[in-house]
Design a protein around this motif. Structure first.
Motif, PDB file in Angstrom:
ATOM      1  N   LYS A 125      28.330  48.072  36.367  1.00  0.00           N
ATOM      2  CA  LYS A 125      29.450  47.619  37.338  1.00  0.00           C
ATOM      3  C   LYS A 125      29.218  46.442  37.923  1.00  0.00           C
ATOM      4  N   SER A 126      27.876  45.920  38.446  1.00  0.00           N
ATOM      5  CA  SER A 126      27.515  44.419  38.798  1.00  0.00           C
ATOM      6  C   SER A 126      27.839  43.661  37.572  1.00  0.00           C
ATOM      7  N   MET A 182      29.515  43.804  35.281  1.00  0.00           N
ATOM      8  CA  MET A 182      30.976  43.650  34.908  1.00  0.00           C
ATOM      9  C   MET A 182      31.799  42.821  35.814  1.00  0.00           C
ATOM     10  N   CYS A 183      31.261  42.976  36.970  1.00  0.00           N
ATOM     11  CA  CYS A 183      31.869  41.990  38.110  1.00  0.00           C
ATOM     12  C   CYS A 183      31.637  40.869  38.163  1.00  0.00           C
ATOM     13  N   ILE A 234      33.957  39.405  35.213  1.00  0.00           N
ATOM     14  CA  ILE A 234      35.332  39.342  35.925  1.00  0.00           C
ATOM     15  C   ILE A 234      35.519  38.028  37.038  1.00  0.00           C
ATOM     16  N   TRP A 248      35.543  52.837  35.627  1.00  0.00           N
ATOM     17  CA  TRP A 248      34.773  51.529  35.573  1.00  0.00           C
ATOM     18  C   TRP A 248      35.806  50.465  36.358  1.00  0.00           C
ATOM     19  N   ALA A 275      34.860  48.459  39.826  1.00  0.00           N
ATOM     20  CA  ALA A 275      34.873  47.021  39.726  1.00  0.00           C
ATOM     21  C   ALA A 275      35.836  46.486  40.785  1.00  0.00           C
ATOM     22  N   GLN A 300      34.361  46.773  44.257  1.00  0.00           N
ATOM     23  CA  GLN A 300      33.219  45.675  44.640  1.00  0.00           C
ATOM     24  C   GLN A 300      33.868  44.435  44.771  1.00  0.00           C
ATOM     25  N   LEU A 301      34.964  43.951  44.009  1.00  0.00           N
ATOM     26  CA  LEU A 301      35.490  42.664  44.032  1.00  0.00           C
ATOM     27  C   LEU A 301      36.515  42.716  45.246  1.00  0.00           C
ATOM     28  N   TYR A 315      43.957  48.076  42.592  1.00  0.00           N
ATOM     29  CA  TYR A 315      43.639  48.643  41.466  1.00  0.00           C
ATOM     30  C   TYR A 315      44.900  49.903  40.944  1.00  0.00           C
ATOM     31  N   ILE A 327      41.032  46.617  32.508  1.00  0.00           N
ATOM     32  CA  ILE A 327      39.418  47.096  32.266  1.00  0.00           C
ATOM     33  C   ILE A 327      39.563  48.413  31.374  1.00  0.00           C
TER      34      ILE A 327
END
Length: 197
Positions: free
Chosen positions: A78-79, A81-82, A85, A105, A109, A112-113, A117, A146
């Motif tokens: 996940k980190s 991916m972020c 992104i 996923w 993301a 975290q960002l 969504y 995603i």
């Protein structure tokens, strides 16, 4: 004097030099691959090939859903991916997950960002509100799609069409595993959609 081998040589004349940034991306991709192997997400069966959702037969299968059961590996991916992104799609103000495997996923993301969504179903629900796009959005949103894994990319590109038909601007598409890059690049060119992997 050779800066790689510290002597006079022709050993590295065919090497392509990459920037520290490109090396970091390559290293992180390798780390993600190692994590997938650690949790047993990658399966090999050369004698009895797997059938992918696209109908293709392949001796390799990657079950990214399995990663969801391993918190530390899940968090690492996940980190990563972020990071991609944030760096490559900084104009995105909303993430959209592709049902079903892209949903967790994308949600992780987006969390975290700190982005809104939504997720997109393959077809509208046959009950309730009949939505194909789930979640709140406006036509001003700039979307990053995603997905976890793609082979031909057809289902994900259908999602791009659904979002565009709803009046949304799709900035790009981010899967963290691609199985057939050549076919995918042809489809992306046809759909005028940007990809980063």
């Amino acid at each position: 004097m050779c800066k790689v081998f510290n002597k006079s040589c022709n050993e590295c004349s065919n090497l392509t030099l990459i920037s520290p940034h490109e090396f970091t991306i390559m290293t992180n991709q390798k780390a993600v691959a190692e994590k997938l192997l650690q949790v047993g997400a990658v399966k090999l069966s050369p004698n009895e090939p797997f059938t992918w959702a696209s109908g293709w037969k392949s001796p390799i299968y990657c079950d990214n859903r399995k990663v969801l059961s391993f918190p530390y590996v899940r968090d690492f991916i996940k980190s990563e991916m972020c990071n991609v992104i944030f760096e490559k799609f900084d104009g995105a103000d909303m993430l959209a997950g592709v049902a079903t495997a892209g949903i967790p996923w994308g949600a992780m993301a987006a969390d975290q960002l700190k982005l809104p969504y939504i997720y997109v179903r393959p077809k509208p629900k046959e009950h309730g509100l009949g939505n194909q796009i789930e979640g709140a959005y406006t036509s001003s949103n700039k979307i990053l799609v995603i997905e976890d894994l793609i082979s031909t990319g057809k289902s994900s590109l259908q999602v791009v069409d659904v979002l565009r038909n709803a009046g949304l601007e799709v900035l790009g598409w981010y899967p963290f595993l691609i199985m057939d890059l050549i076919l995918l690049m042809m489809l992306l060119k046809k759909q005028a959609c940007h990809l980063f992997h």
